[in-house]
Design an enzyme around this catalytic site. Structure first.
Site, PDB file in Angstrom:
ATOM      1  N   TYR A 143       0.824  -1.208   0.000  1.00  0.00           N
ATOM      2  CA  TYR A 143       0.000   0.000   0.000  1.00  0.00           C
ATOM      3  C   TYR A 143       0.862   1.263   0.000  1.00  0.00           C
ATOM      4  O   TYR A 143       0.429   2.313  -0.467  1.00  0.00           O
ATOM      5  CB  TYR A 143      -0.908   0.027   1.234  1.00  0.00           C
ATOM      6  CG  TYR A 143      -2.226  -0.689   1.077  1.00  0.00           C
ATOM      7  CD1 TYR A 143      -2.273  -2.007   0.679  1.00  0.00           C
ATOM      8  CD2 TYR A 143      -3.417  -0.036   1.349  1.00  0.00           C
ATOM      9  CE1 TYR A 143      -3.482  -2.676   0.556  1.00  0.00           C
ATOM     10  CE2 TYR A 143      -4.634  -0.691   1.235  1.00  0.00           C
ATOM     11  CZ  TYR A 143      -4.662  -2.002   0.835  1.00  0.00           C
ATOM     12  OH  TYR A 143      -5.864  -2.648   0.718  1.00  0.00           O
ATOM     13  N   LYS A 194       3.541 -15.123   1.820  1.00  0.00           N
ATOM     14  CA  LYS A 194       3.695 -15.804   0.529  1.00  0.00           C
ATOM     15  C   LYS A 194       5.189 -16.078   0.352  1.00  0.00           C
ATOM     16  O   LYS A 194       5.823 -15.673  -0.634  1.00  0.00           O
ATOM     17  CB  LYS A 194       3.115 -14.911  -0.587  1.00  0.00           C
ATOM     18  CG  LYS A 194       2.999 -15.565  -1.945  1.00  0.00           C
ATOM     19  CD  LYS A 194       1.969 -16.676  -2.037  1.00  0.00           C
ATOM     20  CE  LYS A 194       2.063 -17.368  -3.390  1.00  0.00           C
ATOM     21  NZ  LYS A 194       1.258 -18.610  -3.461  1.00  0.00           N
ATOM     22  N   ASP A 226      -2.597 -18.112  -0.046  1.00  0.00           N
ATOM     23  CA  ASP A 226      -3.623 -18.816  -0.835  1.00  0.00           C
ATOM     24  C   ASP A 226      -4.236 -19.950  -0.018  1.00  0.00           C
ATOM     25  O   ASP A 226      -5.453 -20.140   0.019  1.00  0.00           O
ATOM     26  CB  ASP A 226      -3.052 -19.318  -2.178  1.00  0.00           C
ATOM     27  CG  ASP A 226      -1.730 -20.050  -2.036  1.00  0.00           C
ATOM     28  OD1 ASP A 226      -1.134 -20.040  -0.935  1.00  0.00           O
ATOM     29  OD2 ASP A 226      -1.279 -20.655  -3.031  1.00  0.00           O
ATOM     30  N   ASP A 250      -6.058  -7.095   4.175  1.00  0.00           N
ATOM     31  CA  ASP A 250      -7.244  -6.470   3.574  1.00  0.00           C
ATOM     32  C   ASP A 250      -8.170  -7.552   3.036  1.00  0.00           C
ATOM     33  O   ASP A 250      -9.376  -7.558   3.297  1.00  0.00           O
ATOM     34  CB  ASP A 250      -6.798  -5.535   2.438  1.00  0.00           C
ATOM     35  CG  ASP A 250      -7.983  -4.875   1.741  1.00  0.00           C
ATOM     36  OD1 ASP A 250      -8.893  -4.416   2.449  1.00  0.00           O
ATOM     37  OD2 ASP A 250      -7.993  -4.845   0.497  1.00  0.00           O
ATOM     38  N   ASP A 254     -11.833  -9.391   4.955  1.00  0.00           N
ATOM     39  CA  ASP A 254     -13.164  -9.408   4.340  1.00  0.00           C
ATOM     40  C   ASP A 254     -13.723 -10.835   4.335  1.00  0.00           C
ATOM     41  O   ASP A 254     -14.905 -11.050   4.623  1.00  0.00           O
ATOM     42  CB  ASP A 254     -13.122  -8.899   2.884  1.00  0.00           C
ATOM     43  CG  ASP A 254     -13.386  -7.396   2.784  1.00  0.00           C
ATOM     44  OD1 ASP A 254     -13.086  -6.684   3.756  1.00  0.00           O
ATOM     45  OD2 ASP A 254     -13.876  -6.949   1.728  1.00  0.00           O
TER      46      ASP A 254
END
Ligand code: IPM
Ligand code: MG
Length: 362
Positions: A143, A194, A226, A250, A254
C-alpha cells in the site's frame, strides 16, 4: 467524577453519516450511565472532504484527530469520486489518516454471534463457535512501498508499479502486537505470508519466528496466503489470531468477516504506538443504499464499543453496548443484510432506537 473525552467523528461518505449518527446517540446514552462526557468534533474525510475542500484529507482533519482521545470513523468512498486520480480519491484520505497517525496495527475481530448463524452463507457446523482476530499491518507493505506509480517505459508503453516492502522493525512491531493479542485470546497465532515466492515474505516469516522465542506460551504457525484463504472458508475454527501484511490482511479480513454472516456487523481498531486510535467498521460506504435508512448501524456501534474498551479504558461501558447488541438481535430485530426468515426487518434508525431502549432499560 466525570471523565471527559474528546472524540473526533469522521462520518465520511455513503451510509457513513447515517450509521455515525446512531452510534453517537448510543455513546451519549452510555455516557450518561457511566458518568462519561464526550466532546464530539466532526471533521471531513474522503469524498465529503473532496467536495468541500478539494482534498480527501484536509490538514485540519489530521490536526483535529491528533488532538483528540480517539477517532471514530464511518466509511469513505463512492461512485462519484471513482474516476479521480488516485492521490485525490477518497481512499487516499483514509490511507493518509492511517499514515499520518502511524496506525500500524489494525485489529479486525470476526466472531460468530449465535443469533446470526443462519445469516451466514456457510453451514452451521462449519462456523458455529468461530472467533478469529485478524491483526493486519496497516502502514506498510504494498500500500505504501516505493517506487509506486504509472510510468512510461522506454518502449512508449505505460507500466504500473507498486512495491511490497517490509523492514525488520515494521515486522517486529506488528509481530509484537499480534503475539500480545494472541496471549489475551486462545494463545494461537498464525502468520500468513507468501514466502514460497516473495522475498519480503521470507523476511516476514523470519521475523515472526524470531519473536516466537520471546513468547513461548504462544503457538506460532505459518500459512501461505492462498492456503489461508482456502482454510478460512474450509475450516475456520482452526484459527485464533492471524497476523499478516497490509494487502493480505485487507483480503483475508473481508473473507473472515463474511463467515459471520454479514460484514455489516464487524468493527475494527487501528492502533499506533502513542497516538489516538481510529475505530471504524470493516465494511465500506455502501453507496448503493446510502440515504435510504437501510444500513446496518451495528458495526459502527460495535466500533464505538471497541473505542471505549481500547482507547478510553471504559470496559464496562463497552460491555454494556456489546451485550445490548446481542440482545437486540436476540429479540429478532434485523437490518436487511442480516435478515432471515421470521425476523423483524428494521431500518438503520429504528435499529438504533431499539438498541437504545434496551440500553436505557438495563
Ligand atoms: C479497508 C478498505 C481500505 C483498504 C480501502 C477503502 C482503502 O478496504 O479498510 O479494508 O484497502 O485498506
Ligand atoms: Mg478492505
Amino acid at each position: 467524577m466525570t471523565q471527559n473525552y474528546r472524540i473526533t467523528l469522521l462520518p465520511g461518505d455513503g451510509i457513513g453519516p447515517e450509521i455515525m449518527s446512531v452510534a453517537v446517540d448510543v455513546l451519549k446514552i452510555v455516557g450518561q450511565r457511566f458518568d462519561i462526557s464526550f466532546e464530539f468534533q466532526t471533521a471531513l474525510i474522503g469524498g465529503a472532504a473532496i467536495d468541500a475542500t478539494g482534498e480527501p484529507l484536509p490538514a485540519a482533519t489530521l490536526y483535529t484527530c491528533r488532538n483528540s482521545d480517539a477517532v471514530l470513523l464511518a466509511a469513505i468512498g463512492g461512485y462519484k469520486w471513482d474516476s479521480l486520480p488516485s492521490h485525490l480519491r477518497p481512499e487516499a484520505g483514509l490511507l493518509g489518516l492511517r499514515a499520518g497517525l502511524e496506525l500500524f496495527a489494525n485489529l479486525r475481530p470476526a466472531k460468530i454471534l449465535p443469533q446470526l448463524i443462519d445469516a451466514s452463507t456457510l453451514k452451521r457446523e462449519v462456523i458455529e463457535g468461530v472467533d478469529i482476530m485478524v491483526v493486519r499491518e496497516l502502514t506498510g507493505g504494498i500500500y505504501f512501498g516505493k517506487p509506486k506509480g504509472i510510468f512510461a517505459a522506454e518502449t512508449g508503453e505505460k507500466r504500473g508499479v507498486n512495491t511490497m516492502v517490509y523492514s525488520e522493525s515494521e515486522i517486529d512491531r506488528i509481530g509484537r502486537v499480534a503475539f500480545e493479542t494472541a496471549r489475551k485470546r486462545g494463545g494461537k497465532l498464525c502468520s500468513v505470508d507468501k514466502a514460497n515466492v516473495l522475498e519480503v515474505s521470507q523476511l516476514w516469516r523470519k521475523g515472526m519466528t524470531k519473536l516466537a522465542s520471546q513468547y513461548p506460551d504462544i503457538e506460532l504457525s505459518h500459512l501461505y496466503v492462498d492456503n489461508a484463504a482456502m482454510q478460512l472458508v474450509r475450516a475456520p475454527k482452526q484459527f485464533d489470531t492471524i497476523v499478516t501484511g497490509n494487502l493480505f490482511g485487507d483480503i483475508l479480513s473481508d473473507a473472515a468477516a463474511m463467515l459471520t454472516g454479514s460484514i455489516g456487523m464487524l468493527p475494527s481498531a487501528s492502533l499506533g504506538a502513542s497516538v489516538p486510535g481510529v475505530f471504524e467498521p470493516v465494511h465500506g460506504s455502501a453507496p448503493d443504499i446510502a440515504g435510504q435508512d437501510k444500513a446496518n448501524p451495528l458495526a459502527q456501534i460495535l466500533s464505538a464499543a471497541m473505542m471505549l474498551r481500547y482507547a478510553l479504558n471504559q470496559a464496562e461501558a463497552a460491555d454494556l453496548i456489546e451485550n445490548g447488541v446481542l440482545q437486540v438481535l436476540q429479540q429478532g430485530y434485523r437490518t436487511g443484510d442480516i435478515m432471515s426468515e421470521g425476523m423483524n426487518l428494521l431500518g438503520c434508525q429504528a435499529m438504533g432506537n431499539e438498541l437504545i431502549q434496551i440500553l436505557e432499560a438495563k
